[in-house]
Design a protein around this motif. Structure first.
Motif, PDB file in Angstrom:
ATOM      1  N   TYR A 171      18.036   9.851  -0.264  1.00 60.03           N
ATOM      2  CA  TYR A 171      18.624  10.383  -0.971  1.00 60.03           C
ATOM      3  C   TYR A 171      19.320  12.160  -0.820  1.00 60.03           C
ATOM      4  N   LEU A 172      18.054  12.572   0.365  1.00 60.97           N
ATOM      5  CA  LEU A 172      18.470  14.466   0.644  1.00 60.97           C
ATOM      6  C   LEU A 172      20.015  13.936   1.112  1.00 60.97           C
ATOM      7  N   ASN A 173      20.033  12.731   2.289  1.00 60.31           N
ATOM      8  CA  ASN A 173      21.756  12.814   2.653  1.00 60.31           C
ATOM      9  C   ASN A 173      22.856  12.608   1.987  1.00 60.31           C
ATOM     10  N   LEU A 174      22.691  11.831   0.875  1.00 63.00           N
ATOM     11  CA  LEU A 174      23.518  11.799   0.310  1.00 63.00           C
ATOM     12  C   LEU A 174      23.606  12.500  -0.572  1.00 63.00           C
ATOM     13  N   GLU A 175      22.852  13.286  -1.442  1.00 63.74           N
ATOM     14  CA  GLU A 175      23.030  14.292  -1.700  1.00 63.74           C
ATOM     15  C   GLU A 175      24.330  15.679  -1.059  1.00 63.74           C
ATOM     16  N   ARG A 176      23.853  15.913   0.040  1.00 59.23           N
ATOM     17  CA  ARG A 176      24.477  16.508   0.832  1.00 59.23           C
ATOM     18  C   ARG A 176      26.095  16.175   1.411  1.00 59.23           C
ATOM     19  N   GLY A 177      26.919  15.271   0.880  1.00 52.32           N
ATOM     20  CA  GLY A 177      28.171  14.385   0.105  1.00 52.32           C
ATOM     21  C   GLY A 177      28.297  13.389   1.218  1.00 52.32           C
ATOM     22  N   TYR A 178      29.785  12.579   0.541  1.00 47.90           N
ATOM     23  CA  TYR A 178      29.556  11.484   0.804  1.00 47.90           C
ATOM     24  C   TYR A 178      30.931  10.850   2.164  1.00 47.90           C
ATOM     25  N   SER A 179      30.020  12.030   2.684  1.00 44.00           N
ATOM     26  CA  SER A 179      31.201  11.737   4.130  1.00 44.00           C
ATOM     27  C   SER A 179      30.558  10.020   4.733  1.00 44.00           C
ATOM     28  N   THR A 180      31.538   9.443   5.389  1.00 44.47           N
ATOM     29  CA  THR A 180      31.406   8.373   6.328  1.00 44.47           C
ATOM     30  C   THR A 180      30.523   8.236   7.106  1.00 44.47           C
ATOM     31  N   ASP A 181      29.670   9.597   7.634  1.00 37.35           N
ATOM     32  CA  ASP A 181      28.059   9.545   8.560  1.00 37.35           C
ATOM     33  C   ASP A 181      27.087   9.576   7.250  1.00 37.35           C
ATOM     34  N   ASN A 182      27.673  10.016   5.815  1.00 39.21           N
ATOM     35  CA  ASN A 182      26.456   9.996   5.297  1.00 39.21           C
ATOM     36  C   ASN A 182      26.204   8.435   4.062  1.00 39.21           C
ATOM     37  N   PHE A 193      14.090   1.104   4.868  1.00 38.58           N
ATOM     38  CA  PHE A 193      13.588   0.956   3.605  1.00 38.58           C
ATOM     39  C   PHE A 193      13.213  -0.783   2.643  1.00 38.58           C
ATOM     40  N   LEU A 194      13.957  -1.431   2.597  1.00 42.60           N
ATOM     41  CA  LEU A 194      13.603  -2.494   2.222  1.00 42.60           C
ATOM     42  C   LEU A 194      12.733  -3.480   3.344  1.00 42.60           C
ATOM     43  N   SER A 195      13.364  -3.243   4.651  1.00 45.49           N
ATOM     44  CA  SER A 195      12.153  -3.840   5.389  1.00 45.49           C
ATOM     45  C   SER A 195      10.120  -2.723   5.052  1.00 45.49           C
ATOM     46  N   SER A 196      10.572  -2.206   4.745  1.00 42.47           N
ATOM     47  CA  SER A 196       8.631  -1.847   4.575  1.00 42.47           C
ATOM     48  C   SER A 196       8.434  -2.330   3.483  1.00 42.47           C
ATOM     49  N   GLN A 235       0.575  -1.202  -0.562  1.00 43.75           N
ATOM     50  CA  GLN A 235      -0.241   0.010   0.495  1.00 43.75           C
ATOM     51  C   GLN A 235       0.716   0.598   0.115  1.00 43.75           C
ATOM     52  N   TYR A 236       0.385   2.382  -0.869  1.00 48.81           N
ATOM     53  CA  TYR A 236       1.384   3.363  -0.718  1.00 48.81           C
ATOM     54  C   TYR A 236       1.200   3.905   0.003  1.00 48.81           C
ATOM     55  N   ASP A 237       2.395   4.693   1.029  1.00 51.52           N
ATOM     56  CA  ASP A 237       2.688   5.039   2.534  1.00 51.52           C
ATOM     57  C   ASP A 237       3.412   6.535   2.116  1.00 51.52           C
ATOM     58  N   GLU A 238       3.284   7.644   2.333  1.00 52.69           N
ATOM     59  CA  GLU A 238       3.831   8.763   2.279  1.00 52.69           C
ATOM     60  C   GLU A 238       5.569   8.680   3.462  1.00 52.69           C
ATOM     61  N   SER A 239       5.250   7.719   4.385  1.00 49.76           N
ATOM     62  CA  SER A 239       6.219   8.173   4.606  1.00 49.76           C
ATOM     63  C   SER A 239       7.395   6.834   4.431  1.00 49.76           C
ATOM     64  N   ARG A 240       7.391   6.168   3.630  1.00 48.70           N
ATOM     65  CA  ARG A 240       7.923   5.813   2.945  1.00 48.70           C
ATOM     66  C   ARG A 240       8.762   6.230   1.992  1.00 48.70           C
ATOM     67  N   ILE A 241       7.690   6.866   1.489  1.00 49.04           N
ATOM     68  CA  ILE A 241       8.435   7.886  -0.112  1.00 49.04           C
ATOM     69  C   ILE A 241       9.069   8.867   1.579  1.00 49.04           C
ATOM     70  N   LYS A 242       9.026   9.619   2.066  1.00 43.75           N
ATOM     71  CA  LYS A 242       9.515  10.187   2.891  1.00 43.75           C
ATOM     72  C   LYS A 242      10.797   9.924   3.741  1.00 43.75           C
TER      73      LYS A 242
END
Length: 306
Positions: free
Chosen positions: A154-165, A176-179, A141-148
């Protein structure tokens, strides 16, 4: 009679698309040092809205698993001798090293979220999916929280490739996969995000990718001394602020190369770098390949697809 027009097929270039390809050198180094990334790691991630004529064919497969999640329209996926019809709410995982192809429906083109991933734990995750779904394909079922959650990755990766990110993206992607595997258990809670000086400075960097920033200028933007700011930034990201800023510039340059027809000189200027030779050296140091060769390889790959 006039001959029928040739069928258009393309792997990318859709209005509103988003895509990030993590530099393999950075990912390999990080995964060799952190068991979390050795277990599961994202290599590519993106979103293709209403992707008419979208088509990919890999006659030898690839060394990553692929997740396709359709939230609109239709498409078809073939994995070796099996075919799957994909519709709104459908998802499918394509195993690594398997011959496969997939295509969007011409009349009702699909809108998909997609990711490439691999790691030591991935075969076990896919086996669990097969045990619960009885198939590589399933429906949720579509779930907005899955999209969020996807957007958050995506947004964290867009902020750079630090080890933390990279670690955060890896752990979040597991969620995400578990959803999909445990849809009945999926319950994402919104969190209050209070930006610290490092996060504020990265926002500042992203908004100023078209300019030249100094360490002092970035530190002033968060009301800290240059020395104190540099210390806490490197502690949290593993990189010096200007090196991090340059990585963001190169990430943006890759997006320009992938999604626009701008020349390398024009991309350099758009990123606030007047000397294209300096830009080329910076790009090569981070990506392991010159921007000219990167663009050439993208064009060759595009032309080689049916």
């Amino acid at each position: 009679m006039n001959p029928s027009p040739p069928v258009i097929k393309k792997k990318e270039g859709f209005n509103g698309q988003k895509a990030i390809v993590i530099p393999r050198g950075i990912l390999h180094k990080a995964s060799s040092q952190h068991p979390i990334l050795a277990g599961i790691q994202l290599t590519d991630i993106g979103f293709y809205p209403k992707a008419k004529f979208h088509y990919r064919e890999r006659n030898k497969g690839i060394d990553q698993y692929i997740l396709l999640y359709c939230v609109g329209g239709k498409g078809e996926v073939s994995i070796e001798e099996s075919s799957y019809l994909i519709g709104t709410g459908s998802f499918i995982v394509i195993p690594a090293e398997k011959v496969h192809s997939y295509s969007s429906n011409e009349q009702q083109p699909w809108t998909i979220y997609w990711a490439h991933f691999k790691g030591d734990q991935v075969p076990s995750i896919v086996s669990l999916l097969l045990k619960r779904q009885k198939s590589l394909q399933g429906t949720v079922q579509y779930d907005e929280s899955r999209i969020k959650l996807f957007d958050d990755i995506y947004l964290n990766l867009e902020r750079g490739y630090s080890t933390d990110n990279l670690c955060y993206a890896s752990m979040s992607f597991w969620h995400f996969l578990s959803s999909f595997i445990f849809e009945e258990k999926f319950n994402y809670a919104l969190k209050k995000n209070v930006l610290n000086p490092v996060e504020i400075s990265i926002d500042y960097m992203q908004k100023n990718l078209h300019t030249t920033l100094t360490l002092e200028g970035i530190a002033n933007a968060v009301n800290l001394s240059a020395s104190h700011f540099s210390a806490i930034f490197k502690e949290q990201t593993g990189l010096a602020p200007i090196k991090y800023f340059n990585q963001l510039k190169v990430q943006k340059a890759c997006q320009y190369i992938q999604l626009t027809s701008l020349r390398i000189k024009e991309i350099s200027a758009a990123l606030g770098i007047d000397d294209p030779y300096y830009f080329s050296r910076m790009f090569s140091k981070i990506m392991g390949i010159s921007p000219q060769d990167y663009k050439f390889r993208k064009e060759i790959k595009k032309d080689s697809k049916l």
